[in-house]
Structure formats: C-alpha cells, structure tokens
Design a protein around this motif. Structure first.
Motif, PDB file in Angstrom:
ATOM      1  N   THR A 113       0.844  -1.187   0.000  1.00 31.23           N
ATOM      2  CA  THR A 113       0.000   0.000   0.000  1.00 31.23           C
ATOM      3  C   THR A 113       0.884   1.244   0.000  1.00 31.23           C
ATOM      4  OG1 THR A 113      -1.885   1.066   1.105  1.00 31.23           O
ATOM      5  CG2 THR A 113      -0.171   0.168   2.529  1.00 31.23           C
ATOM      6  N   GLU A 114       0.274   2.402  -0.149  1.00 30.95           N
ATOM      7  CA  GLU A 114       1.021   3.660  -0.044  1.00 30.95           C
ATOM      8  C   GLU A 114       1.249   3.982   1.429  1.00 30.95           C
ATOM      9  OE1 GLU A 114       1.042   8.255  -1.676  1.00 30.95           O
ATOM     10  OE2 GLU A 114      -0.633   6.950  -2.199  1.00 30.95           O
ATOM     11  N   THR A 115       2.439   4.528   1.730  1.00 32.41           N
ATOM     12  CA  THR A 115       2.775   4.967   3.080  1.00 32.41           C
ATOM     13  C   THR A 115       3.305   6.396   2.993  1.00 32.41           C
ATOM     14  OG1 THR A 115       5.077   4.243   2.968  1.00 32.41           O
ATOM     15  CG2 THR A 115       3.459   2.614   3.727  1.00 32.41           C
ATOM     16  N   PHE A 116       3.668   6.979   4.116  1.00 35.63           N
ATOM     17  CA  PHE A 116       4.195   8.346   4.067  1.00 35.63           C
ATOM     18  C   PHE A 116       5.571   8.396   3.417  1.00 35.63           C
ATOM     19  CE2 PHE A 116       5.851   6.920   8.150  1.00 35.63           C
ATOM     20  CZ  PHE A 116       7.113   7.482   8.212  1.00 35.63           C
ATOM     21  N   TRP A 117       6.316   7.274   3.381  1.00 30.27           N
ATOM     22  CA  TRP A 117       7.650   7.280   2.784  1.00 30.27           C
ATOM     23  C   TRP A 117       7.694   6.625   1.400  1.00 30.27           C
ATOM     24  CZ3 TRP A 117       6.362   3.654   6.527  1.00 30.27           C
ATOM     25  CH2 TRP A 117       6.512   2.326   6.172  1.00 30.27           C
ATOM     26  N   ALA A 118       6.669   5.884   1.041  1.00 33.52           N
ATOM     27  CA  ALA A 118       6.737   5.112  -0.204  1.00 33.52           C
ATOM     28  C   ALA A 118       5.423   5.174  -0.976  1.00 33.52           C
ATOM     29  CB  ALA A 118       7.083   3.653   0.102  1.00 33.52           C
ATOM     30  N   HIS A 119       5.560   5.147  -2.316  1.00 37.25           N
ATOM     31  CA  HIS A 119       4.364   5.015  -3.166  1.00 37.25           C
ATOM     32  C   HIS A 119       3.735   3.651  -2.921  1.00 37.25           C
ATOM     33  CE1 HIS A 119       5.138   8.699  -5.332  1.00 37.25           C
ATOM     34  NE2 HIS A 119       6.371   8.315  -5.577  1.00 37.25           N
ATOM     35  N   ARG A 120       4.607   2.647  -2.672  1.00 38.69           N
ATOM     36  CA  ARG A 120       4.147   1.310  -2.312  1.00 38.69           C
ATOM     37  C   ARG A 120       5.160   0.695  -1.343  1.00 38.69           C
ATOM     38  NH1 ARG A 120       0.503   3.105  -4.472  1.00 38.69           N
ATOM     39  NH2 ARG A 120      -0.962   2.219  -5.934  1.00 38.69           N
ATOM     40  N   TRP A 121       4.622   0.025  -0.310  1.00 40.82           N
ATOM     41  CA  TRP A 121       5.434  -0.734   0.628  1.00 40.82           C
ATOM     42  C   TRP A 121       4.604  -1.905   1.131  1.00 40.82           C
ATOM     43  CZ3 TRP A 121       4.697  -2.129   5.767  1.00 40.82           C
ATOM     44  CH2 TRP A 121       5.776  -2.757   6.374  1.00 40.82           C
ATOM     45  N   GLY A 122       5.243  -3.047   1.255  1.00 40.29           N
ATOM     46  CA  GLY A 122       4.584  -4.216   1.809  1.00 40.29           C
ATOM     47  C   GLY A 122       5.599  -5.142   2.438  1.00 40.29           C
ATOM     48  N   PHE A 123       5.122  -6.017   3.325  1.00 41.41           N
ATOM     49  CA  PHE A 123       5.981  -6.957   4.034  1.00 41.41           C
ATOM     50  C   PHE A 123       5.342  -8.339   3.979  1.00 41.41           C
ATOM     51  CE2 PHE A 123       7.062  -8.924   8.242  1.00 41.41           C
ATOM     52  CZ  PHE A 123       8.398  -9.186   7.960  1.00 41.41           C
ATOM     53  N   LEU A 124       6.153  -9.348   3.690  1.00 42.85           N
ATOM     54  CA  LEU A 124       5.643 -10.709   3.572  1.00 42.85           C
ATOM     55  C   LEU A 124       6.700 -11.726   3.976  1.00 42.85           C
ATOM     56  CD1 LEU A 124       6.838 -12.294   0.737  1.00 42.85           C
ATOM     57  CD2 LEU A 124       5.793 -10.218  -0.162  1.00 42.85           C
ATOM     58  N   ILE A 125       6.229 -12.936   4.212  1.00 40.35           N
ATOM     59  CA  ILE A 125       7.094 -14.096   4.410  1.00 40.35           C
ATOM     60  C   ILE A 125       6.854 -14.982   3.195  1.00 40.35           C
ATOM     61  CG2 ILE A 125       7.678 -16.047   5.900  1.00 40.35           C
ATOM     62  CD1 ILE A 125       8.005 -13.308   7.284  1.00 40.35           C
ATOM     63  N   ASP A 126       7.922 -15.307   2.453  1.00 42.34           N
ATOM     64  CA  ASP A 126       7.724 -16.098   1.236  1.00 42.34           C
ATOM     65  C   ASP A 126       7.465 -17.574   1.561  1.00 42.34           C
ATOM     66  OD1 ASP A 126      10.186 -17.457   1.600  1.00 42.34           O
ATOM     67  OD2 ASP A 126      11.234 -16.260   0.096  1.00 42.34           O
ATOM     68  N   ARG A 127       7.222 -18.365   0.534  1.00 45.55           N
ATOM     69  CA  ARG A 127       6.882 -19.773   0.718  1.00 45.55           C
ATOM     70  C   ARG A 127       8.008 -20.590   1.353  1.00 45.55           C
ATOM     71  NH1 ARG A 127       6.336 -21.652  -5.477  1.00 45.55           N
ATOM     72  NH2 ARG A 127       5.482 -19.566  -5.617  1.00 45.55           N
ATOM     73  N   TYR A 128       9.198 -20.013   1.418  1.00 46.00           N
ATOM     74  CA  TYR A 128      10.339 -20.697   2.029  1.00 46.00           C
ATOM     75  C   TYR A 128      10.624 -20.191   3.446  1.00 46.00           C
ATOM     76  CZ  TYR A 128      10.813 -21.959  -2.813  1.00 46.00           C
ATOM     77  OH  TYR A 128      10.548 -22.412  -4.089  1.00 46.00           O
ATOM     78  N   GLY A 129       9.752 -19.302   3.948  1.00 39.18           N
ATOM     79  CA  GLY A 129       9.895 -18.800   5.299  1.00 39.18           C
ATOM     80  C   GLY A 129      10.803 -17.593   5.442  1.00 39.18           C
ATOM     81  N   LYS A 130      11.181 -16.964   4.323  1.00 38.38           N
ATOM     82  CA  LYS A 130      12.087 -15.811   4.363  1.00 38.38           C
ATOM     83  C   LYS A 130      11.296 -14.501   4.294  1.00 38.38           C
ATOM     84  CE  LYS A 130      15.559 -18.471   4.586  1.00 38.38           C
ATOM     85  NZ  LYS A 130      16.130 -18.693   5.894  1.00 38.38           N
ATOM     86  N   PRO A 131      11.662 -13.523   5.155  1.00 41.93           N
ATOM     87  CA  PRO A 131      10.961 -12.232   5.168  1.00 41.93           C
ATOM     88  C   PRO A 131      11.487 -11.271   4.097  1.00 41.93           C
ATOM     89  CG  PRO A 131      12.503 -12.356   7.006  1.00 41.93           C
ATOM     90  CD  PRO A 131      12.589 -13.673   6.277  1.00 41.93           C
ATOM     91  N   TRP A 132      10.560 -10.564   3.461  1.00 39.34           N
ATOM     92  CA  TRP A 132      10.860  -9.585   2.412  1.00 39.34           C
ATOM     93  C   TRP A 132      10.038  -8.327   2.633  1.00 39.34           C
ATOM     94  CZ3 TRP A 132      14.192 -10.742  -1.693  1.00 39.34           C
ATOM     95  CH2 TRP A 132      14.544 -12.086  -1.835  1.00 39.34           C
ATOM     96  N   MET A 133      10.628  -7.175   2.312  1.00 35.78           N
ATOM     97  CA  MET A 133       9.903  -5.912   2.202  1.00 35.78           C
ATOM     98  C   MET A 133      10.087  -5.430   0.769  1.00 35.78           C
ATOM     99  SD  MET A 133      10.705  -3.775   5.677  1.00 35.78           S
ATOM    100  CE  MET A 133      12.474  -3.838   5.470  1.00 35.78           C
ATOM    101  N   VAL A 134       9.045  -4.849   0.215  1.00 31.21           N
ATOM    102  CA  VAL A 134       9.120  -4.269  -1.121  1.00 31.21           C
ATOM    103  C   VAL A 134       8.798  -2.788  -0.990  1.00 31.21           C
ATOM    104  CG1 VAL A 134       8.202  -4.294  -3.469  1.00 31.21           C
ATOM    105  CG2 VAL A 134       8.478  -6.450  -2.219  1.00 31.21           C
ATOM    106  N   ASN A 135       9.674  -1.932  -1.529  1.00 31.87           N
ATOM    107  CA  ASN A 135       9.558  -0.477  -1.437  1.00 31.87           C
ATOM    108  C   ASN A 135       9.632   0.157  -2.821  1.00 31.87           C
ATOM    109  OD1 ASN A 135       9.510   1.167   1.080  1.00 31.87           O
ATOM    110  ND2 ASN A 135      11.167  -0.204   1.695  1.00 31.87           N
ATOM    111  N   CYS A 136       8.734   1.076  -3.094  1.00 34.39           N
ATOM    112  CA  CYS A 136       8.863   2.008  -4.209  1.00 34.39           C
ATOM    113  C   CYS A 136       8.836   3.377  -3.543  1.00 34.39           C
ATOM    114  CB  CYS A 136       7.723   1.855  -5.208  1.00 34.39           C
ATOM    115  SG  CYS A 136       7.788   3.064  -6.545  1.00 34.39           S
ATOM    116  N   MET A 137      10.022   3.926  -3.299  1.00 36.71           N
ATOM    117  CA  MET A 137      10.188   5.112  -2.456  1.00 36.71           C
ATOM    118  C   MET A 137       9.662   6.391  -3.104  1.00 36.71           C
ATOM    119  SD  MET A 137      11.636   3.699   0.133  1.00 36.71           S
ATOM    120  CE  MET A 137      12.406   4.963   1.099  1.00 36.71           C
ATOM    121  N   LYS A 138       9.161   7.280  -2.257  1.00 40.26           N
ATOM    122  CA  LYS A 138       8.844   8.637  -2.682  1.00 40.26           C
ATOM    123  C   LYS A 138      10.139   9.428  -2.657  1.00 40.26           C
ATOM    124  CE  LYS A 138       4.136   8.651  -0.954  1.00 40.26           C
ATOM    125  NZ  LYS A 138       3.192   9.175   0.056  1.00 40.26           N
TER     126      LYS A 138
END
Length: 140
Positions: A113-138
C-alpha cells in the motif's frame, strides 16, 4: 532494483548502526524514532506503539560507498533480531509485481500500500519462510 539487507533489533538499533558505521567507515544518513512517525492507523496491523518503545528506532540507514544497510527496532512482543531483505524498485508496477510474486504461496504480513515514505510498501514471508519488504520510495 536494489536488494538491501534490513536488520531487526530489540532496542539496540542506534547503538548497533553507530558501531557498524565506525567499523565499516560509513555514515548513518537517516534515523527516525517511532514517536516521530506520522500515524499509520489506516494500515492493517499498524496500531499504536507501546509507550516504552516510542524512543526506539523505526528506521536507520547506513551508507558505505554505494552499499546500504537498513535497520529498525521492532515491537518487543515480536522478539526482533532477524534479517529481512528489502527490495527497492523504481515503479509502482514493479513493486506490485514483485510483491505479488513473492507472496504466492507465502504469508502477507502487511499488504502492499502507499505509506508516508513510499508510493508502495509491503511486508511478507515467502513460501520458504524468508521475510521480504518491497519499497517504491517517494522522492524527498
């Protein structure tokens, strides 16, 4: 696209990042405490921070040449101390594509979703149990 290690601490981010800057010859270029963040009530899972954590670091960035290391203190109830990979992309479309692909078969912790710092940001745990954040920064 940039892949940036993101370290989780439990109240020691400021101290750790200052140490890493000294050891690696870099500079902490940004640091924000939870008390300085705008409210994020519209985001699922983002409630009020416990009062004892308001002075913890919500975001810290260390730069050594062209390398970047990010870190933050997590809520004490989550027992932080792990490492997450932050993916920084240049477009909203790339952010959504990468996030959705990594989330396939995994668990979304914070929807993209959009946040105050990014056009898009999200956090997930992939199918292998590894954590990821995805950022499209403002841009600042």
């Amino acid at each position: 696209m940039k892949l940036i290690p993101f370290l989780g601490f439990n109240g020691k981010t400021h101290e750790a990042m200052a140490f890493y800057a000294q050891v690696l010859g870099g500079k902490v270029t940004s640091e924000m405490k939870y008390r300085d963040m705008p409210p994020m009530e519209s985001q699922e899972g983002c409630g009020e921070m416990p009062p004892e954590t308001l002075d913890h670091v919500a975001h810290s960035q260390l730069e050594v040449g062209s390398a970047i290391l990010m870190a933050a203190d997590g809520p004490s109830s989550e027992g932080q101390g792990g490492t997450t990979i932050n993916i920084e992309v240049d477009s909203i479309e790339d952010a959504e594509r990468v996030f959705n692909a990594l989330a396939d078969g995994g668990e979304i912790k914070m929807p993209i979703t959009e946040t105050f710092w990014a056009h898009r940001w999200g956090f997930l745990i992939d199918r292998y149990g590894k954590p990821w954040m995805v950022n499209c920064m403002k841009q600042p």
